[in-house]
Enzyme design. Structure first.
Site, PDB file in Angstrom:
ATOM      1  N   PRO A  46       0.842  -1.201   0.000  1.00  0.00           N
ATOM      2  CA  PRO A  46       0.000   0.000   0.000  1.00  0.00           C
ATOM      3  C   PRO A  46       0.875   1.247   0.000  1.00  0.00           C
ATOM      4  CG  PRO A  46      -0.589  -1.493   1.803  1.00  0.00           C
ATOM      5  CD  PRO A  46       0.702  -1.987   1.232  1.00  0.00           C
ATOM      6  N   LYS A  47       0.467   2.269  -0.732  1.00  0.00           N
ATOM      7  CA  LYS A  47       1.131   3.569  -0.659  1.00  0.00           C
ATOM      8  C   LYS A  47       0.386   4.418   0.357  1.00  0.00           C
ATOM      9  CE  LYS A  47       3.059   7.386  -3.254  1.00  0.00           C
ATOM     10  NZ  LYS A  47       2.884   8.262  -2.079  1.00  0.00           N
ATOM     11  N   LEU A  48       1.058   4.752   1.437  1.00  0.00           N
ATOM     12  CA  LEU A  48       0.425   5.493   2.515  1.00  0.00           C
ATOM     13  C   LEU A  48       0.584   6.997   2.310  1.00  0.00           C
ATOM     14  CD1 LEU A  48       1.567   3.226   5.474  1.00  0.00           C
ATOM     15  CD2 LEU A  48      -0.602   3.180   4.223  1.00  0.00           C
ATOM     16  N   GLU A  98      -4.280   6.068  -1.151  1.00  0.00           N
ATOM     17  CA  GLU A  98      -3.303   6.730  -2.012  1.00  0.00           C
ATOM     18  C   GLU A  98      -2.908   5.948  -3.255  1.00  0.00           C
ATOM     19  OE1 GLU A  98      -0.260  10.044  -2.190  1.00  0.00           O
ATOM     20  OE2 GLU A  98      -2.310   9.746  -1.517  1.00  0.00           O
ATOM     21  N   GLY A  99      -2.796   4.628  -3.167  1.00  0.00           N
ATOM     22  CA  GLY A  99      -2.344   3.835  -4.296  1.00  0.00           C
ATOM     23  C   GLY A  99      -1.460   2.697  -3.829  1.00  0.00           C
TER      24      GLY A  99
END
Length: 289
Positions: free
Chosen positions: A24-26, A169-170
């Site tokens: 996960p992009k935090l 976020e992505g």
């Protein structure tokens, strides 16, 4: 000990691959945490020391006598588990030590660790990512403030769909066999979960390039960066007949010329966060005569 962080490049679409791990992009800021001889030091990606800002992270959860340098993302979480980026920036900007201590109790941050770069006198950056991940899982003991970032194999599209559904976020895709280099590298790829919006151009800068844009009658951001020469030319030719005034910085135009933008999210004061140009729309799409 500061180690300049590895930076991802952009990928436009999520993908599946046996060669990558997906995380996960935090929505926080990069943080290098150094714990050497019992002393903790924290650095942003630009080597600004911010140790005093996050007292809740002083107790690094490793075995006694362990020296290590970690790479990760510090975030603020809302009660529903979503990232509160603006709340984090407010924490980051607090100056008085008494207010910092109070905020560490009332608005604590979390540190999600995704890499270990140094351990007990030895650099680990030459090791492949999967080996560093194994060492990280063994060394760091998850606590109330420290967490090992989850990663999955192969299923990048599925993870991106989860992040998309949650409005997060992505993702970041990282090659399993990649070593750690202190620069931007195609071995790490980030895929951003952008939102898209049609906005009107209300002004342009008189000197360096930039378009002020509005949505529903109010200014929501400034578009800079890479826009093709053809699209700029199309705008300027049409804008000359729409000028309503100017000041030292901007030339104002009737907000009838529309473009599409992509952005990460809305800020609390209803501005676009990191808006980017995503194409022409409306009158600007028509051929010029």
């Amino acid at each position: 000990m500061f180690i300049s962080p590895m930076q991802p490049m952009k990928a436009e679409e999520p993908f599946n691959s046996e060669e990558f791990l997906f995380e996960p992009k935090l929505n926080g800021h990069r943080l290098i945490v150094s714990f050497i001889n019992g002393q903790v030091n924290m650095y942003t990606r630009n080597n600004n020391e911010v140790t005093r800002q996050y007292p809740e992270l002083f107790n690094v959860p490793v075995d006694s006598g362990t020296d290590a340098v970690f790479d990760g993302e510090v975030v603020r979480l809302r009660e529903d588990g979503t990232n509160d980026f603006e709340g984090l920036i407010q924490r980051y900007r607090i100056g008085k030590i008494t207010k910092i201590k109070d905020a560490s109790r009332t608005h604590p941050v979390q540190y999600y660790v995704f890499d270990i770069l140094y351990l007990n006198g030895k650099s680990l950056t030459h090791l492949p990512l999967v080996k560093r991940k194994e060492i990280l899982a063994r060394i760091l003991k998850p606590s109330g403030y420290y967490h090992v970032t989850m990663s999955i194999e192969h299923e990048g599209k599925a993870l991106f769909k989860v992040m998309e559904d949650k409005g997060l976020e992505g993702i970041v895709a990282k090659k399993k066999n990649s070593d750690y280099v202190s620069k931007r590298s195609e071995n790490w790829l980030m895929v951003i979960n952008y939102q898209y919006l049609e906005v009107s151009i209300s002004a342009y800068r008189r000197k360096e390039f930039g378009w002020l844009v509005e949505h529903e009658g109010r200014t929501v951001g400034c578009i800079e960066g890479t826009i093709s020469t053809e699209d700029r030319k199309a705008f300027y030719l049409l804008a000359q007949s729409l000028i309503t005034g100017q000041d030292r910085h901007f030339v104002y135009v009737k907000p009838v010329l529309k473009i599409r933008v992509r952005f990460r999210n809305w800020t609390s004061n209803h501005m676009l966060r990191t808006p980017e140009y995503a194409g022409l729309s409306g009158e600007l799409k028509k051929p010029l005569r």
